[in-house]
Design an enzyme around this catalytic site. Structure first.
Site, PDB file in Angstrom:
ATOM      1  N   GLU A 256       0.866  -1.168   0.000  1.00 24.66           N
ATOM      2  CA  GLU A 256       0.000   0.000   0.000  1.00 24.66           C
ATOM      3  C   GLU A 256       0.903   1.218   0.000  1.00 24.66           C
ATOM      4  OE1 GLU A 256      -2.578   2.944   2.614  1.00 24.66           O
ATOM      5  OE2 GLU A 256      -2.348   0.937   3.469  1.00 24.66           O
ATOM      6  N   CYS A 290      -3.118   8.996   3.186  1.00 23.50           N
ATOM      7  CA  CYS A 290      -2.935   8.718   1.760  1.00 23.50           C
ATOM      8  C   CYS A 290      -4.248   8.565   1.023  1.00 23.50           C
ATOM      9  CB  CYS A 290      -2.094   7.464   1.575  1.00 23.50           C
ATOM     10  SG  CYS A 290      -2.884   5.985   2.179  1.00 23.50           S
TER      11      CYS A 290
END
Length: 512
Positions: A256, A290
């Site tokens: 990720e 994010c």
């Protein structure tokens, strides 16, 4: 859910010694509060020997853990969950000390993480248990069974911006799938990780979850320690370094990485609700999310009203260290330079400051920044800023908005605001992202059954949900012959009659 910067070649820590020995190899980490600069903990730096020993212990523990009946693993994980929930106040306070985020935000992170742990514990057996699959005409005499088995030992390299929620998205699901875990937290949040592991040992009593603290070298050692998979959260650049280390031993990897997530606001949207979501998604946790919001594309009929609504909300925000602060300091000091650079580039190229500007960056804090009319090739639009900065640009129509949103190598999450939720879902489906929300931001983060992960430079693989459980498992195929095959072709002495009959059946099924 959130990226970090646990670079493999840089601890990112200031040296606490005013006259350091530059030739000495440090053996401990001194974690300082990003808000006050005070030391909040000292932690050992694990090298190859210590990491290797942890993996060996995990290998033994994994055998015990995988052999437990599924209901016993569930019982252990739920006991750990209760320990986290009962100690949530202490855990939130520790998150605040190491990251600087407000206590309420830290508490929300704990709640989300515990929900995911609970879901993984309760659903692992249902998702991973063996199930019969259709055999087909040619193998009608066979019973096909698909099952999922633990990988063994999973290494997790975690982030600092959400030091409980994000790594537990891998840790919880890997444990529920029957694996042991060696967790290397960010050098900015080692205390949080140790707290989690201590509660696990208290609940389970075996080293199925271990923590190795340290700098980038510790993470590199974990990649090369012979684990069966690595789960990494961090920047795209560091992900490539991790992949290179994992490639040496063909260790599989789930990544990720960062995001440059876009919000699309349609002309029929609830402008105030969209503005509230944009400000929270872009500036919550000091913008260090994010999957939050960094870009907003607004249809022209409501563009001015939306900008005004965002301005009013952003101007009311105050960063700080106190309980009254809306968000805290930057956890990683060097991110201030990135934020300042993006703001400067946007302004130099014609962007208009609506809130804040070049003077908003005052380390360790960054005041809210809202920019409009920023060129699409500015670094403020193309690169992850990871700070409380929103870029708002007008678009002619929703097709234009989708095109601009997708004009990025990063694709983690996105959001669409419109009163027509059916149209909103159709627009969201066109976004090149791993997750999207209609009329909310980060809506998927609170639903444990939904998988999470990115595309492109935002990474690959999935955590959370059934896909997250399977991410930390290996599929096992099994066939059991129930009776002799009427047309047995799997032998050298097969009869011409059986071959002719098989061809006839084949053509009847597929050639007409």
């Amino acid at each position: 859910m959130a990226p970090s910067r646990p670079d493999l070649d840089d601890t990112g820590l200031d040296d606490p010694d005013p006259v350091p020995d530059r030739f000495a190899t440090p053996t401990t980490l001194s974690r300082r509060s990003p808000a006050t600069g005070e030391i909040v903990g000292e932690y050992p730096i694990a090298g190859e020997t210590e990491v290797g020993a942890a993996v060996e212990r995990a290998r033994t523990a994994a055998t015990w853990w995988a052999a437990l009946p599924a209901d016993r693993r569930r019982t252990h994980l739920l006991a750990w969950k209760r320990g986290l929930a009962r100690g949530a106040d202490d855990l939130a306070a520790l998150i605040r000390a190491e990251t600087g985020k407000p206590l309420t935000d830290a508490g929300l992170e704990v709640m989300l993480a515990v929900e995911h742990l609970d879901w993984a514990a309760r659903n692992a057996h249902r998702v991973l248990r063996p199930r019969t699959v259709r055999s087909g005409v040619l193998a009608a005499n066979q019973r096909g069974v698909l099952g999922y088995r633990p990988l063994g030992v999973v290494g997790v390299i975690g982030p600092w911006n959400y030091p409980v929620y994000t790594p537990l998205g891998s840790v919880s699901y890997a444990l529920a799938a029957g694996n042991a875990v060696v967790f290397k937290p960010s050098e900015y949040t080692p205390g949080v990780a140790q707290w989690l592991a201590e509660r696990f040992v208290a609940a389970v009593g075996e080293p199925v979850l271990q923590v190795v603290t340290g700098d980038g070298g510790t993470g590199a050692a974990l990649c090369r320690a012979g684990v069966d998979k690595i789960a990494f959260t961090g920047s795209t650049a560091t992900a490539k370094t991790v992949m290179a280390a994992c490639a040496e031993t063909l260790t599989p990897l789930v990544v990720e990485a960062g995001g440059k997530d876009a919000m699309i606001v349609a002309a029929d949207a609830d402008v105030d609700a969209a503005a509230a979501a944009a400000v929270f998604g872009g500036m919550g946790n000091a913008g260090q999310t994010c999957a939050g919001v960094e870009r907003v594309y607004v249809e022209r009929p409501v563009y001015s009203a939306f900008v005004d609504a965002v301005r009013a909300r952003a101007e009311a925000l105050r960063p700080g260290a106190g309980d009254e602060a809306d968000y805290g300091p930057l956890t990683m000091p060097r991110q201030a330079d990135v934020i300042a650079g993006h703001v400067a580039d946007a302004l130099a190229r014609g962007g208009r400051p609506v809130v804040g500007g070049a003077d908003a960056v005052r380390p360790p804090y960054v005041d809210p920044v809202v920019l409009t009319d920023v060129p699409e090739d500015s670094s403020a639009v193309t690169e992850e800023t990871f700070g409380p900065v929103l870029v708002i640009n007008p678009v002619d129509d929703l097709d234009d908005a989708v095109r601009r949103a997708n004009a990025s190598t990063l694709g983690l999450a996105g959001s669409v605001f419109t009163k027509d939720t059916r149209r909103g879902a159709a627009i969201a489906a066109r976004l090149r992202t791993g997750a999207a929300s209609v009329n909310s931001v980060l809506g998927f983060a609170a639903i444990p059954a939904l998988p999470f992960g990115g595309v492109g430079d935002s990474g690959f693989g999935r955590i959370h949900g059934a896909d997250g459980l399977r991410e930390f498992s290996r599929a096992g195929a099994l066939t059991v012959q129930r009776f002799p095959a009427p047309l047995d072709l799997m032998r050298f002495d097969r009869s011409p009659r059986a071959v002719a009959m098989a061809w006839r059946v084949f053509r009847l099924r597929h050639a007409r």
